[in-house]
Design an enzyme around this catalytic site. Structure first.
Site, PDB file in Angstrom:
ATOM      1  N   LYS A 182       0.760  -1.205  -0.362  1.00 39.92           N
ATOM      2  CA  LYS A 182      -0.446   0.406   0.638  1.00 39.92           C
ATOM      3  C   LYS A 182       1.317   1.255   0.073  1.00 39.92           C
ATOM      4  CE  LYS A 182      -2.015   3.326   3.122  1.00 39.92           C
ATOM      5  NZ  LYS A 182      -1.561   4.553   2.356  1.00 39.92           N
ATOM      6  N   SER A 236       4.889   7.108  10.524  1.00 42.21           N
ATOM      7  CA  SER A 236       5.147   8.087  11.804  1.00 42.21           C
ATOM      8  C   SER A 236       5.247   6.955  13.248  1.00 42.21           C
ATOM      9  CB  SER A 236       4.122   8.872  11.747  1.00 42.21           C
ATOM     10  OG  SER A 236       2.909   8.435  11.825  1.00 42.21           O
ATOM     11  N   GLU A 258       9.900   1.272  11.138  1.00 43.36           N
ATOM     12  CA  GLU A 258      10.719   1.846  11.293  1.00 43.36           C
ATOM     13  C   GLU A 258      10.106   3.260  11.173  1.00 43.36           C
ATOM     14  OE1 GLU A 258      13.146   1.628  10.194  1.00 43.36           O
ATOM     15  OE2 GLU A 258      13.915  -0.935  10.359  1.00 43.36           O
ATOM     16  N   CYS A 293      13.930  10.852   7.556  1.00 42.67           N
ATOM     17  CA  CYS A 293      13.748  10.285   8.570  1.00 42.67           C
ATOM     18  C   CYS A 293      14.799   9.687   9.740  1.00 42.67           C
ATOM     19  CB  CYS A 293      13.139   8.214   9.598  1.00 42.67           C
ATOM     20  SG  CYS A 293      14.064   7.727   7.911  1.00 42.67           S
ATOM     21  N   GLU A 392       9.973  15.226  16.785  1.00 43.07           N
ATOM     22  CA  GLU A 392      10.444  15.264  14.993  1.00 43.07           C
ATOM     23  C   GLU A 392       8.960  16.656  14.187  1.00 43.07           C
ATOM     24  OE1 GLU A 392       8.789  11.984  12.925  1.00 43.07           O
ATOM     25  OE2 GLU A 392      10.638  11.684  11.558  1.00 43.07           O
TER      26      GLU A 392
HETATM   27  P1  NAD Z   1       2.368   7.669   7.653  1.00 47.52           P
HETATM   28  O1  NAD Z   1       2.586   7.061   9.162  1.00 47.52           O
HETATM   29  O2  NAD Z   1       1.317   8.878   8.513  1.00 47.52           O
HETATM   30  O3  NAD Z   1       1.549   7.159   7.013  1.00 47.52           O
HETATM   31  C1  NAD Z   1       2.954   6.167   6.649  1.00 47.52           C
HETATM   32  C2  NAD Z   1       1.588   5.386   6.218  1.00 47.52           C
HETATM   33  O4  NAD Z   1       0.773   4.033   7.231  1.00 47.52           O
HETATM   34  C3  NAD Z   1       0.807   5.431   4.771  1.00 47.52           C
HETATM   35  O5  NAD Z   1       1.162   4.832   3.698  1.00 47.52           O
HETATM   36  C4  NAD Z   1      -0.632   6.217   5.473  1.00 47.52           C
HETATM   37  O6  NAD Z   1      -1.578   6.127   3.888  1.00 47.52           O
HETATM   38  C5  NAD Z   1      -0.696   4.559   6.451  1.00 47.52           C
HETATM   39  N1  NAD Z   1      -1.494   4.756   7.676  1.00 47.52           N
HETATM   40  C6  NAD Z   1      -1.807   6.105   8.137  1.00 47.52           C
HETATM   41  N2  NAD Z   1      -2.342   5.108   9.522  1.00 47.52           N
HETATM   42  C7  NAD Z   1      -2.582   4.079   9.325  1.00 47.52           C
HETATM   43  C8  NAD Z   1      -3.905   2.910   9.645  1.00 47.52           C
HETATM   44  N3  NAD Z   1      -4.312   3.492  10.816  1.00 47.52           N
HETATM   45  N4  NAD Z   1      -3.556   1.976   9.525  1.00 47.52           N
HETATM   46  C9  NAD Z   1      -2.851   1.142   8.670  1.00 47.52           C
HETATM   47  N5  NAD Z   1      -1.744   2.489   8.052  1.00 47.52           N
HETATM   48  C10 NAD Z   1      -1.964   3.464   7.942  1.00 47.52           C
HETATM   49  O7  NAD Z   1       3.795   8.477   7.654  1.00 47.52           O
HETATM   50  P2  NAD Z   1       4.315   9.926   6.610  1.00 47.52           P
HETATM   51  O8  NAD Z   1       3.626  10.734   6.847  1.00 47.52           O
HETATM   52  O9  NAD Z   1       3.689   8.859   5.687  1.00 47.52           O
HETATM   53  O10 NAD Z   1       5.254   9.277   6.543  1.00 47.52           O
HETATM   54  C11 NAD Z   1       6.462   9.705   7.370  1.00 47.52           C
HETATM   55  C12 NAD Z   1       7.021   9.957   8.743  1.00 47.52           C
HETATM   56  O11 NAD Z   1       7.650   8.099   8.036  1.00 47.52           O
HETATM   57  C13 NAD Z   1       7.905  10.581   9.853  1.00 47.52           C
HETATM   58  O12 NAD Z   1       7.333  10.125  10.710  1.00 47.52           O
HETATM   59  C14 NAD Z   1       9.257   9.132   9.337  1.00 47.52           C
HETATM   60  O13 NAD Z   1       9.908   9.813  10.093  1.00 47.52           O
HETATM   61  C15 NAD Z   1       8.438   8.371   9.097  1.00 47.52           C
HETATM   62  N6  NAD Z   1       9.889   7.852   7.613  1.00 47.52           N
HETATM   63  C16 NAD Z   1      11.105   6.727   9.056  1.00 47.52           C
HETATM   64  C17 NAD Z   1      12.367   5.867   8.241  1.00 47.52           C
HETATM   65  C18 NAD Z   1      12.251   5.250   8.808  1.00 47.52           C
HETATM   66  O14 NAD Z   1      13.418   4.375   8.428  1.00 47.52           O
HETATM   67  N7  NAD Z   1      12.949   4.715  10.159  1.00 47.52           N
HETATM   68  C19 NAD Z   1      11.800   5.957   7.029  1.00 47.52           C
HETATM   69  C20 NAD Z   1      10.927   7.606   6.298  1.00 47.52           C
HETATM   70  C21 NAD Z   1      10.114   8.284   7.104  1.00 47.52           C
END
Ligand code: NAD
Length: 492
Positions: A182, A236, A258, A293, A392
């Site tokens: 997804k 996140s 992650e 991240c 963050e």
């Molecule tokens: P997000 O958590 O809002 O979304 C990530 C994914 O999860 C999206 O595809 C979203 O549709 C999905 N999602 C949201 N709610 C969900 C639920 N209830 N059930 C299942 N899936 C769900 O994050 P974002 O805003 O897309 O990305 C930014 C965040 O990602 C930042 O916090 C960043 O630090 C983190 N990040 C971490 C790494 C790492 O390797 N640690 C790498 C890149 C980004």
């Protein structure tokens, strides 16, 4: 300057079984951070549509065309996919730029190029993994083998859409699983290209599917589905923690997470302030407008006399050019959208109102183009318990604070909610190693902010997540260890 050619777009729809699925009850607009209007519509896959993909994924897994294929043949097909990505590299780079605002230069040289490197790395690894034989009595044989888990649901974020997808899909497929991806609703396009190329590469239908949609409906349906056996998530901390709870009570499915970070630079001596170090600190937070991240988001300055370092960082921030990502000369491009940028700006403004010193930046930047552009920002003398220091922000915001001793710096890092990465800067290598050794974080860099590549594990401690991406260790997220005991005598 290049303009996006919409004929490069993949067919807009989920990839479920043999179908490109476009007609869900609800849909969302595919928007670009750098263009007016929408590029099209994608379905928000419902629980029932996710279930269709899961049924296909389990059927093909059980049939064994991929899951029981000789690893050498899986390797060959994944290498085909890498070759097809290479052939489509320019198209994929341009899609990455229009979809996520990545500067085209970086989309070509980093996102697409590194995704191909990562895919090849796992393709080449998978036919060289051996099982183990347990120590035992002479009449017993104990075999330990690695097996695919079954159906893996991969859920990825918007910041590096292609690289984040490949980092999960490549090891999961290499290990023999069926994978349902997804992609993020803010940048879903290259996932669709990847699925089309996978079919062309000879990866059997249904082995790699893409369901488009939002987290609340589509992501949630995946995490709750009893016949998805593992969830590999990047995103996140809040959503990661939620997924962990839901997965626990829905089949106790395996999760790898992650999540977020607030990675610090600990600077031990003021005399470290070389131009090279300044460059690494500046790019550690300014790169991709800080939407990374493991961005190096805080400076912990030990002792006095760091003014020169702060002045150099400020000057370099102010020299970075910001503009249209198709301009190959610009340093920084648009953030993912105005909504996210406004959130970053609100966090900076709130900190300023609490008395935090804004040394430079602190505002959006009008560059005369469509997009959400923000000035690299330096906040100094930030109290260590201020939210802008501990949370963050996911923007180009560097916060700096002063501490009196090395122990204070270490304690500050180890008390943070996040533990993804960080750096130690010191003229004394022995001291740098001692500090690195005491930091309870996933990756430590010494006198650099390069945090490794596909060959080293990447992931965090505490609320930065669970499990490790990259390297052979990532296979732990996508395989189960099986023990098989056999009697070698005739007593049975
Ligand atoms: P997000 O958590 O809002 O979304 C990530 C994914 O999860 C999206 O595809 C979203 O549709 C999905 N999602 C949201 N709610 C969900 C639920 N209830 N059930 C299942 N899936 C769900 O994050 P974002 O805003 O897309 O990305 C930014 C965040 O990602 C930042 O916090 C960043 O630090 C983190 N990040 C971490 C790494 C790492 O390797 N640690 C790498 C890149 C980004």
């Amino acid at each position: 300057m290049l303009e996006f050619d919409t004929t490069l777009l993949p067919k807009l729809g989920s990839r479920i079984g043999e179908n490109v699925h476009t007609d869900s009850e609800s849909s969302f607009e595919v928007k670009s951070p750098i263009a007016e209007g929408a590029l099209g519509q994608l379905p928000i896959c419902s629980k029932e549509e996710v279930d269709k993909a899961v049924v296909v994924a389990n059927r093909v897994f059980d049939e064994g065309t991929w899951s029981r294929m000789h690893p050498r043949d899986r390797r060959a097909r994944l290498l085909n996919l890498a070759a097809l990505m290479e052939k489509n590299a320019e198209r994929m780079a341009q899609i990455e730029t229009i979809d996520s605002g990545r500067p085209l230069r970086e989309a070509r040289n980093v996102d697409v190029a590194q995704s191909i490197v990562r895919l090849r790395w796992y393709a080449e690894l998978i036919d060289k993994i051996y099982g183990e034989i347990a120590p035992s009595s002479v009449d017993r044989l104990g075999l330990i083998s690695r097996e695919p888990i079954g159906v893996v649901g991969a859920i990825t974020p918007w910041n590096f859409p292609l690289m984040m997808a490949i980092t999960k899909v490549a090891p999961a497929l290499a290990a023999g699983n069926s994978v349902i991806l997804k992609p993020p609703e803010l940048s879903p396009l290259n996932a669709l290209v990847l699925a089309d190329l996978a079919l062309e590469a000879g990866i059997p239908e249904g082995v790699f599917q893409v369901v488009t949609g939002n987290g609340r409906v589509t992501g949630e349906a995946m995490v709750r589905h009893p016949d998805i056996h593992a969830i590999a998530f990047t995103g996140s901390t809040e959503v990661g923690a939620h997924i962990m709870g839901v997965a626990a009570s829905n089949g106790m499915k395996k999760v790898s997470l992650e999540a977020g970070g607030k990675s610090p630079h600990i600077v031990l001596n003021p005399e470290c302030a070389s131009d090279q170090m300044v460059e690494q600190i500046v790019w550690g937070i300014a790169y991709h407008q800080g939407q990374v991240c493991d961005a190096g988001a805080s400076l912990i300055l030990v002792g006095d006399g760091h003014d020169e370092l702060l002045q150099k960082i400020q000057a370099r921030f102010q020299s970075l050019t910001i503009g249209n990502p198709y301009n190959l000369e610009i340093n920084l491009s648009s953030m993912i959208d105005a909504n996210h940028m406004n959130g970053v700006h609100a966090a900076v403004e709130a900190a300023a109102q609490r008395g935090v010193n804004v040394a430079c930046g602190g505002n959006p930047k009008d560059v005369g183009e469509v997009g959400a552009f923000y000035q690299p920002t330096l906040l100094t003398d930030v109290p260590q318990d201020d939210a802008i220091f501990t949370e963050e922000v996911f923007g180009p915001i560097l916060v700096s604070t002063n501490v009196k001793s090395v122990d204070e710096a270490i304690n500050l890092v180890n008390a943070q909610r996040y533990g993804l990465a960080g750096a130690v800067w010191s003229n004394d290598m022995a001291q740098a190693f001692q500090v690195a050794n005491r930091l309870r974080i996933g990756t430590v860099a010494i006198n650099t902010y390069e945090l490794g590549d596909i060959g080293t594990p990447f992931g965090g401690t505490r609320e930065s997540g669970l499990g490790r991406d990259r390297s052979a260790h990532a296979l732990d997220n996508y395989t189960e260890l099986k023990t098989t005991w056999a009697a070698l005598d005739t007593t049975w």
